[in-house]
Design a protein around this motif. Structure first.
Motif, PDB file in Angstrom:
ATOM      1  N   SER A  70      -6.633  21.235 125.767  1.00  0.00           N
ATOM      2  CA  SER A  70      -5.834  22.393 125.375  1.00  0.00           C
ATOM      3  C   SER A  70      -5.277  23.103 126.607  1.00  0.00           C
ATOM      4  O   SER A  70      -4.160  23.607 126.594  1.00  0.00           O
ATOM      5  CB  SER A  70      -6.656  23.348 124.505  1.00  0.00           C
ATOM      6  N   LEU A  71      -6.050  23.086 127.684  1.00  0.00           N
ATOM      7  CA  LEU A  71      -5.555  23.709 128.912  1.00  0.00           C
ATOM      8  C   LEU A  71      -4.305  22.988 129.402  1.00  0.00           C
ATOM      9  O   LEU A  71      -3.326  23.618 129.814  1.00  0.00           O
ATOM     10  CB  LEU A  71      -6.636  23.676 129.997  1.00  0.00           C
ATOM     11  N   GLY A  72      -4.338  21.647 129.302  1.00  0.00           N
ATOM     12  CA  GLY A  72      -3.175  20.858 129.719  1.00  0.00           C
ATOM     13  C   GLY A  72      -1.954  21.220 128.894  1.00  0.00           C
ATOM     14  O   GLY A  72      -0.853  21.391 129.424  1.00  0.00           O
ATOM     15  N   LEU A  73      -2.175  21.375 127.573  1.00  0.00           N
ATOM     16  CA  LEU A  73      -1.064  21.728 126.687  1.00  0.00           C
ATOM     17  C   LEU A  73      -0.471  23.067 127.108  1.00  0.00           C
ATOM     18  O   LEU A  73       0.754  23.232 127.183  1.00  0.00           O
ATOM     19  CB  LEU A  73      -1.584  21.791 125.248  1.00  0.00           C
ATOM     20  N   ILE A  74      -1.355  24.030 127.423  1.00  0.00           N
ATOM     21  CA  ILE A  74      -0.882  25.357 127.813  1.00  0.00           C
ATOM     22  C   ILE A  74      -0.099  25.287 129.118  1.00  0.00           C
ATOM     23  O   ILE A  74       0.975  25.884 129.259  1.00  0.00           O
ATOM     24  CB  ILE A  74      -2.077  26.319 127.945  1.00  0.00           C
ATOM     25  N   ALA A  75      -0.647  24.518 130.088  1.00  0.00           N
ATOM     26  CA  ALA A  75       0.034  24.413 131.377  1.00  0.00           C
ATOM     27  C   ALA A  75       1.411  23.807 131.184  1.00  0.00           C
ATOM     28  O   ALA A  75       2.395  24.269 131.776  1.00  0.00           O
ATOM     29  CB  ALA A  75      -0.799  23.569 132.337  1.00  0.00           C
ATOM     30  N   LEU A  76       1.499  22.772 130.306  1.00  0.00           N
ATOM     31  CA  LEU A  76       2.796  22.154 130.033  1.00  0.00           C
ATOM     32  C   LEU A  76       3.762  23.171 129.441  1.00  0.00           C
ATOM     33  O   LEU A  76       4.928  23.263 129.846  1.00  0.00           O
ATOM     34  CB  LEU A  76       2.634  20.984 129.060  1.00  0.00           C
ATOM     35  N   ALA A  77       3.260  23.959 128.487  1.00  0.00           N
ATOM     36  CA  ALA A  77       4.107  24.962 127.843  1.00  0.00           C
ATOM     37  C   ALA A  77       4.601  25.976 128.870  1.00  0.00           C
ATOM     38  O   ALA A  77       5.776  26.360 128.870  1.00  0.00           O
ATOM     39  CB  ALA A  77       3.325  25.663 126.738  1.00  0.00           C
ATOM     40  N   ALA A  78       3.698  26.422 129.768  1.00  0.00           N
ATOM     41  CA  ALA A  78       4.084  27.409 130.781  1.00  0.00           C
ATOM     42  C   ALA A  78       5.152  26.832 131.700  1.00  0.00           C
ATOM     43  O   ALA A  78       6.140  27.503 132.021  1.00  0.00           O
ATOM     44  CB  ALA A  78       2.858  27.845 131.580  1.00  0.00           C
ATOM     45  N   LEU A  79       4.964  25.559 132.095  1.00  0.00           N
ATOM     46  CA  LEU A  79       5.954  24.928 132.971  1.00  0.00           C
ATOM     47  C   LEU A  79       7.296  24.789 132.258  1.00  0.00           C
ATOM     48  O   LEU A  79       8.350  25.024 132.843  1.00  0.00           O
ATOM     49  CB  LEU A  79       5.460  23.548 133.433  1.00  0.00           C
ATOM     50  N   ALA A  80       7.232  24.425 130.969  1.00  0.00           N
ATOM     51  CA  ALA A  80       8.472  24.289 130.200  1.00  0.00           C
ATOM     52  C   ALA A  80       9.211  25.628 130.169  1.00  0.00           C
ATOM     53  O   ALA A  80      10.436  25.696 130.346  1.00  0.00           O
ATOM     54  CB  ALA A  80       8.153  23.819 128.788  1.00  0.00           C
ATOM     55  N   LEU A  81       8.469  26.714 129.973  1.00  0.00           N
ATOM     56  CA  LEU A  81       9.079  28.048 129.962  1.00  0.00           C
ATOM     57  C   LEU A  81       9.742  28.340 131.308  1.00  0.00           C
ATOM     58  O   LEU A  81      10.847  28.867 131.370  1.00  0.00           O
ATOM     59  CB  LEU A  81       8.020  29.115 129.686  1.00  0.00           C
TER      60      LEU A  81
ATOM     61  N   ARG B  57      15.240  29.042 134.224  1.00  0.00           N
ATOM     62  CA  ARG B  57      16.141  28.739 135.344  1.00  0.00           C
ATOM     63  C   ARG B  57      15.952  29.708 136.513  1.00  0.00           C
ATOM     64  O   ARG B  57      16.864  29.949 137.280  1.00  0.00           O
ATOM     65  CB  ARG B  57      17.612  28.753 134.900  1.00  0.00           C
ATOM     66  N   VAL B  58      14.758  30.278 136.610  1.00  0.00           N
ATOM     67  CA  VAL B  58      14.440  31.077 137.804  1.00  0.00           C
ATOM     68  C   VAL B  58      14.055  30.075 138.896  1.00  0.00           C
ATOM     69  O   VAL B  58      13.270  29.169 138.636  1.00  0.00           O
ATOM     70  CB  VAL B  58      13.269  32.044 137.526  1.00  0.00           C
TER      71      VAL B  58
ATOM     72  N   ALA C  26       7.528  28.727 118.162  1.00  0.00           N
ATOM     73  CA  ALA C  26       7.032  27.867 119.241  1.00  0.00           C
ATOM     74  C   ALA C  26       5.660  28.338 119.704  1.00  0.00           C
ATOM     75  O   ALA C  26       4.744  27.532 119.891  1.00  0.00           O
ATOM     76  CB  ALA C  26       8.019  27.863 120.407  1.00  0.00           C
ATOM     77  N   VAL C  27       5.509  29.656 119.854  1.00  0.00           N
ATOM     78  CA  VAL C  27       4.222  30.173 120.328  1.00  0.00           C
ATOM     79  C   VAL C  27       3.142  29.972 119.260  1.00  0.00           C
ATOM     80  O   VAL C  27       2.000  29.638 119.576  1.00  0.00           O
ATOM     81  CB  VAL C  27       4.340  31.649 120.745  1.00  0.00           C
ATOM     82  N   LEU C  28       3.525  30.160 117.985  1.00  0.00           N
ATOM     83  CA  LEU C  28       2.559  29.930 116.913  1.00  0.00           C
ATOM     84  C   LEU C  28       2.118  28.467 116.899  1.00  0.00           C
ATOM     85  O   LEU C  28       0.936  28.154 116.738  1.00  0.00           O
ATOM     86  CB  LEU C  28       3.158  30.309 115.556  1.00  0.00           C
ATOM     87  N   LEU C  29       3.082  27.556 117.113  1.00  0.00           N
ATOM     88  CA  LEU C  29       2.780  26.124 117.175  1.00  0.00           C
ATOM     89  C   LEU C  29       1.805  25.842 118.306  1.00  0.00           C
ATOM     90  O   LEU C  29       0.858  25.065 118.154  1.00  0.00           O
ATOM     91  CB  LEU C  29       4.071  25.343 117.413  1.00  0.00           C
ATOM     92  N   LEU C  30       2.058  26.507 119.451  1.00  0.00           N
ATOM     93  CA  LEU C  30       1.193  26.320 120.608  1.00  0.00           C
ATOM     94  C   LEU C  30      -0.223  26.771 120.269  1.00  0.00           C
ATOM     95  O   LEU C  30      -1.205  26.084 120.563  1.00  0.00           O
ATOM     96  CB  LEU C  30       1.734  27.117 121.798  1.00  0.00           C
ATOM     97  N   LEU C  31      -0.303  27.913 119.608  1.00  0.00           N
ATOM     98  CA  LEU C  31      -1.621  28.431 119.216  1.00  0.00           C
ATOM     99  C   LEU C  31      -2.322  27.425 118.310  1.00  0.00           C
ATOM    100  O   LEU C  31      -3.500  27.095 118.511  1.00  0.00           O
ATOM    101  CB  LEU C  31      -1.453  29.782 118.504  1.00  0.00           C
ATOM    102  N   GLY C  32      -1.559  26.905 117.324  1.00  0.00           N
ATOM    103  CA  GLY C  32      -2.121  25.904 116.414  1.00  0.00           C
ATOM    104  C   GLY C  32      -2.616  24.691 117.180  1.00  0.00           C
ATOM    105  O   GLY C  32      -3.733  24.211 116.967  1.00  0.00           O
TER     106      GLY C  32
END
Ligand code: ATP
Ligand code: MG
Lengths: 284, 279
Positions: B44-55, B60-61, B260-266
């Motif tokens: 789950s940590l990996g999933l979160i890290a991926l989501a953060a990187l995607a954000l 585009r910062v 998207a965030v709800l999906l991530l939580l799920g």
């Protein structure tokens, strides 16, 4: 190098670090020599780099290229030289009244001399000399700086710099925001300082009248370049170029130029009201 | 120089993240933080890290700017990692590495569990910081305040002066650059009178700052009084009935972000259940 030169700048370049990589330099190769005991006025459009230039003289800013010599000595030679430059060059900022912080005016004027680690007797003597020079009433010395009027605060702040008895006194727009009376007093103070100490003075000003009345030499800055350097007569003779840089000549000079264009026989080189008065008396 | 301080670090842009509603961004950032704390294993940590990187990519910062915002906490991360590495020892742990110290026979033991916790905590902290800096990079301070005011509106019913708090925050943010500039100016003026702000003992340096702080406070109070007068003469009263210049509106992309965030939580909860919690 010339022994009578007090301030010397060689190819001074500077860029503020946050302007971005390809921002133009704020100062681009300014070379200048100021004779000891003379008064140099620095004029230039807003943002032309006047304040930036004078902050190099006491090592507040470090040039990205070029050297600053005060009394023949490179001020960035070592740490000691920097500190020495702080006391040799007395820099008085725009609106210096905001730097007052002590409980009494006297203590505030003594702040610079105290940092120089002078003996107490000498500090007290300098405070009184400086207060006299700037025309600050001795009765004001024990008061809090907050109780002074705007003009008095300004003079107290200038006294704080003068009390260090610097070789070079730099004043950044000392008459900004003062009424005609306050300006007259500031002029008198500058004249008195020069007469009594014989020190070099650098004066930044937006008032061409001030410049004409006080300066021996004039430096014109234009977007970081030294565009002109000469006597007030030489600089104010180039009215068209000055106007192209967003500057002007003193109002009386403009009037006399217009009079000449109308065919009135008056001299062209009139820069102060006193000179104008004389010229008109000559006509009558 | 003191100007290096950046507060309210906004990066002007036009990415999907920039265009999201400030209220939604605030709420979702908060939700994302909760998700980070819910996560219990490396999947789950990996999933979160991926989501953060995607954000981060979506915003585009520039990467350099993002790294710079992570820099202040490097020390904290190193410190907690070392603590985690060294202090997770009991009978059930597996030693990875033993470093004998030639002092009273002490031995430093690095355990596998310690190493896991250290990595886990580090990634968690980095994700937290990345997401919160993305919020400030993509939202102007004024929109942030407006968003916060809207989210706290319900509290106004309990007589909490929400609008006044929001105004205070706006003003504080507005005056940060002014104060920084002023500090710079006063510091230069006092340095010109020979004050020594750079060297000397701690006590000497604290004392050297008095001549900077006193004028700074005087002018801050003067400014506050002037501003209060200017606001009152334009009839500002600080009541809750004021409307904003920019109206906030929820659009399709805000609901997409929410889903998207709800999906991530799920996803995180599923992974937690499926692989078990290790932390
Ligand atoms: N601390 C700073 N950081 C970044 N840029 C600066 C800083 N101070 C001044 N500048 C920029 O450098 C340029 C020259 O500024 P400077 O203050 O020397 O002008 P000036 O000739 O004194 O103007 P004025 O007559 O308005 O006082 C300006 O374009 C200004 O924006
Ligand atoms: Mg200036």
């Amino acid at each position: 190098m010339n022994a009578s030169v007090s301030v010397e700048l060689q190819e001074l370049c500077f860029r503020y670090p946050h302007g971005g990589k390809d921002a133009p330099h704020t100062l681009e190769g300014v070379t200048l020599a100021v004779e000891r005991g003379s008064l140099l006025a620095i004029i230039g459009h807003t943002g032309s780099g006047k304040s930036t230039l004078v902050q190099h003289l006491n090592a507040l800013l470090k040039p990205s290229a070029g050297t600053v010599l005060i009394e023949g000595k490179n001020i960035h030679e070592n740490k000691h030289a920097i500190r020495e430059a702080r006391f040799r060059v007395g820099l008085c900022f725009q609106y210096p009244e905001y730097q007052l912080f002590e409980e009494t005016v006297e203590k505030d004027i003594a702040y610079g001399p105290k940092n120089m680690e002078l003996p107490a007797g000498e500090i007290a003597a300098r405070v009184h000399r400086a207060a006299g020079l700037v025309g600050l009433d001795a009765a004001l010395l024990p008061k809090s700086p907050l109780e002074l009027s705007g003009g008095e605060k300004r003079r107290a702040a200038v006294a704080g710099v003068v009390a260090m008895e610097p070789q070079v006194l730099v004043l950044d727009e000392p008459t900004a925001g003062l009424d005609p009376h306050g300006r007259g007093q500031m002029h008198a103070m500058i004249r008195r300082f020069r007469r009594e100490t014989g020190r070099t003075v650098l004066l930044i000003s937006h008032s061409m009248e001030d410049v004409a009345a006080l300066a021996d030499r004039v430096l014109v800055l234009d977007r970081g370049h030294a565009a002109m350097h000469g006597t007030p007569a030489q600089v104010f003779a180039r009215a068209a170029e000055l106007e192209a840089m967003g500057l002007s000549v003193p109002p009386v000079t403009r009037i006399f130029r217009l009079l000449r264009e109308k065919g009135v026989n008056v001299p062209a080189e009139v820069f102060t009201v006193a000179q104008a008065e004389e010229a008109i008396r000559g006509l009558l | 120089m003191i100007r290096d301080i950046t507060i309210g670090q906004y990066f002007a842009g036009d990415s999907p993240l920039h265009r999201c509603d400030a209220r939604m961004k605030l709420a979702l950032t908060f939700a994302f933080m909760i998700v980070i704390f819910v996560c219990g294993n490396f999947f789950s940590l990996g999933l979160i890290a991926l989501a953060a990187l995607a954000l981060a990519l979506l915003s585009r910062v520039p990467g350099g700017m993002l790294l710079r915002s992570l820099r202040p906490i490097v020390m904290l991360v190193v410190f907690t990692s070392v603590l985690n590495l060294l202090y997770t020892t009991d009978e059930n742990t597996h030693a990875l590495l033993q470093i004998p110290l030639h002092f009273r026979g002490w031995v430093i033991t690095v355990t596998r569990e310690g190493a896991f916790t250290a990595i886990f905590t580090t990634v968690r902290i980095l994700c937290l910081l990345l997401v919160s800096s993305l919020l400030t990079y993509t939202t102007t301070p004024s929109m942030l305040t407006a968003g916060l005011e809207h989210l706290l509106k319900p509290l106004a019913k309990l007589r909490v002066p929400v609008a006044a708090f929001a105004m205070m925050m706006t003003l504080a943010l507005r005056f940060v650059p002014t104060l920084v500039e002023e500090t710079d100016r006063i510091m230069n003026a006092q340095k010109s009178r020979g004050s020594n702000l750079e060297t000397g003992s701690l006590l000497q340096r604290v004392k050297a700052f008095v001549p900077v702080l006193v004028p700074l406070f005087i002018s801050a109070f003067r400014r506050a009084a002037e501003l209060a007068n200017a606001m009152e003469s334009r009839c500002y009263t600080g009541t809750n009935e004021r409307t904003g210049m920019k109206q906030l509106r929820l659009r399709a992309r805000d609901y997409i972000a929410l889903s998207a965030v709800l999906l991530l939580l799920g996803g995180v909860v599923t992974l937690n259940v499926f692989f078990g919690k290790i932390v």
